[in-house]
Motif scaffolding. Structure first.
Motif, PDB file in Angstrom:
ATOM      1  N   LYS A 252       0.836  -1.203   0.000  1.00 53.74           N
ATOM      2  CA  LYS A 252       0.000   0.000   0.000  1.00 53.74           C
ATOM      3  C   LYS A 252       0.875   1.260   0.000  1.00 53.74           C
ATOM      4  CE  LYS A 252      -3.687  -0.257   2.481  1.00 53.74           C
ATOM      5  NZ  LYS A 252      -4.621  -0.290   3.647  1.00 53.74           N
TER       6      LYS A 252
ATOM      7  N   GLY B  65       2.337   1.698  -3.477  1.00 58.45           N
ATOM      8  CA  GLY B  65       1.280   2.122  -4.393  1.00 58.45           C
ATOM      9  C   GLY B  65       0.924   3.587  -4.227  1.00 58.45           C
TER      10      GLY B  65
ATOM     11  N   ASP C 170       2.477   6.600  -9.456  1.00 55.26           N
ATOM     12  CA  ASP C 170       1.274   6.416 -10.265  1.00 55.26           C
ATOM     13  C   ASP C 170       1.144   4.939 -10.629  1.00 55.26           C
ATOM     14  OD1 ASP C 170       2.785   5.818 -12.672  1.00 55.26           O
ATOM     15  OD2 ASP C 170       3.129   7.959 -12.913  1.00 55.26           O
ATOM     16  N   LYS C 171       0.002   4.566 -11.201  1.00 58.79           N
ATOM     17  CA  LYS C 171      -0.315   3.155 -11.427  1.00 58.79           C
ATOM     18  C   LYS C 171       0.727   2.462 -12.299  1.00 58.79           C
ATOM     19  CE  LYS C 171      -4.212   0.183 -12.629  1.00 58.79           C
ATOM     20  NZ  LYS C 171      -5.624   0.153 -13.105  1.00 58.79           N
ATOM     21  N   LYS C 172       1.177   3.129 -13.354  1.00 55.79           N
ATOM     22  CA  LYS C 172       2.134   2.531 -14.279  1.00 55.79           C
ATOM     23  C   LYS C 172       3.487   2.300 -13.609  1.00 55.79           C
ATOM     24  CE  LYS C 172       4.267   3.199 -18.827  1.00 55.79           C
ATOM     25  NZ  LYS C 172       4.375   4.093 -20.007  1.00 55.79           N
TER      26      LYS C 172
ATOM     27  N   ALA D 279       4.076   2.194 -10.387  1.00 60.45           N
ATOM     28  CA  ALA D 279       3.965   1.345  -9.195  1.00 60.45           C
ATOM     29  C   ALA D 279       4.236  -0.113  -9.535  1.00 60.45           C
ATOM     30  CB  ALA D 279       2.577   1.493  -8.574  1.00 60.45           C
ATOM     31  N   GLY D 280       3.807  -0.558 -10.723  1.00 57.98           N
ATOM     32  CA  GLY D 280       4.062  -1.941 -11.136  1.00 57.98           C
ATOM     33  C   GLY D 280       5.544  -2.219 -11.276  1.00 57.98           C
TER      34      GLY D 280
END
Length: 380
Positions: free
Chosen positions: A284, A287, A291-293, A295-296
């Motif tokens: 968490k 994350g 940003d979402k991209k 974070a991966g």
């Protein structure tokens, strides 16, 4: 007690008396195997493979002691005073001896005899070979004898017959005729328990671990480079000859990319349990930081570092920079790192972000893979 993981049973033949063990394996190999049988509350497991292997280990260790004392002190006596000035590898080895003394003493106090073997016998025996290779088979006589005296004294409670035999035949006769060594006793049982010569030096320990890891990476990288990404030949077809590799560049990194530094900083704020596993909602936290991209990508890096933490500890996995100059360390230890690799003619060490490094054709992936304490190896 169980034997080879199974309960003792006369009907199945899985049964040994103490007399049987001594007759089959000898006293000291039996004692090693009993010490290795386990420290916890589970049934002690006497493994016959360990007993057989211990016979060879003791024979090999005695031969090593005999040969290396003759190599370092060919005249049978020596004044140790001029040899108390230590170089880099002497210091690294001395630090390992000190660590082995501390760990073994603590394990004896806790009656953890399996751990005594690990810290006082197996790990120290492994490090001594690295030391000899790094020193070009020319060990410092004082450091060598300090190692042998410390290890025989540490192991004397477990293998007293072997330790006293080696002491009588190879160690005490030399030290009794030499000058400026520590106080020694004719009977090893009366010898003072070894103490560390200095506090544990974490940087020296880091250097040793770094060079051992880098040496392994250098060899693994060469094997991959020889294959050159070739596919397995079709059935009946002649395999292509291995590439001739003569050049090696090692890229070292002064720091992580910014997003990786941020990941490590976040992880440093979490606790780790006794098994070096992270505790808390770190996913968490990562994350929320990206940003979402991104974070991966960050989670892949975090997962890799957490695996390192499980085997090497939190400090090793989460440090932001090496505790020493990696470039200098590699430059000064090429004979050790490239031992028995005569085909490699040209070896260079570069910082991965330097203009010099960027000029090495085809090295982009290798440069990107370098990170602090984990150099990247590029062959061409």
């Amino acid at each position: 007690m169980i034997i080879n993981g199974e309960k003792m049973s006369k009907s199945t033949g899985n049964f040994l008396t103490l007399k049987d063990c001594i007759e089959k394996f000898g006293v000291d190999a039996t004692r090693i195997t009993l010490a290795d049988a386990g420290d916890g509350l589970d049934d002690a497991n006497f493994e016959t493979d360990v007993a057989n292997a211990s016979i060879l280990k003791l024979f090999t260790f005695e031969t090593w002691i005999q040969e290396n004392i003759k190599l370092a002190i060919p005249d049978g006596q020596i004044d140790f005073a001029p040899h108390r000035t230590l170089d880099l590898w002497d210091t690294i080895f001395e630090n390992a001896i000190n660590h082995g003394i501390d760990e073994s003493t603590a394990n004896y106090d806790g009656m953890k005899y399996k751990q005594v073997l690990k810290s006082g016998f197996f790990e120290l025996s492994s490090i001594k070979e690295d030391y000899l290779i790094a020193k070009g088979k020319k060990p410092n006589p004082y450091v060598l004898m300090r190692f042998i005296v410390a290890q025989l004294t540490l192991l004397n409670p477990i293998i007293p017959h072997f330790a006293q035999y080696c002491w009588d035949h190879w160690v005490h006769p030399i030290l009794a005729k030499s000058q400026n060594f520590d106080t020694i006793q004719e009977n090893l049982t009366k010898q003072a328990w070894p103490t560390r010569s200095a506090p544990h030096d974490s940087v020296a320990a880091d250097r040793l671990a770094y060079m051992k890891d880098t040496k392994g990476a250098i060899r693994q990288g060469l094997e991959l480079a020889k294959k050159g990404g070739k596919k397995k030949p079709k059935k009946g077809a002649e395999p292509e000859p291995a590439k001739v590799i003569e050049n090696c560049t090692i890229f070292v990194a002064k720091e992580y990319p910014e997003f990786q530094k941020e990941c490590l900083t976040i992880l440093q704020g979490f606790e780790f349990d006794e098994n070096n596993k992270i505790v808390g909602e770190y996913v968490k936290a990562i994350g929320a930081a990206f940003d979402k991209k991104k974070a991966g990508i960050a989670m892949k890096f975090v997962g890799f570092q957490l695996k390192i933490a499980e085997t090497e500890g939190k400090a090793a996995a989460l440090r932001l920079e090496a505790s020493f100059d990696e470039q200098e360390c590699i430059e000064n230890n090429k004979p050790f790192l490239f031992e028995n690799m005569p085909t490699i003619k040209n070896i260079t060490v570069m910082v991965n972000t330097s203009d010099e490094a960027k000029a090495v054709e085809g090295s982009e992936n290798a440069r990107e893979n370098a990170c602090p304490s984990k150099p990247s190896i590029f062959y061409y």
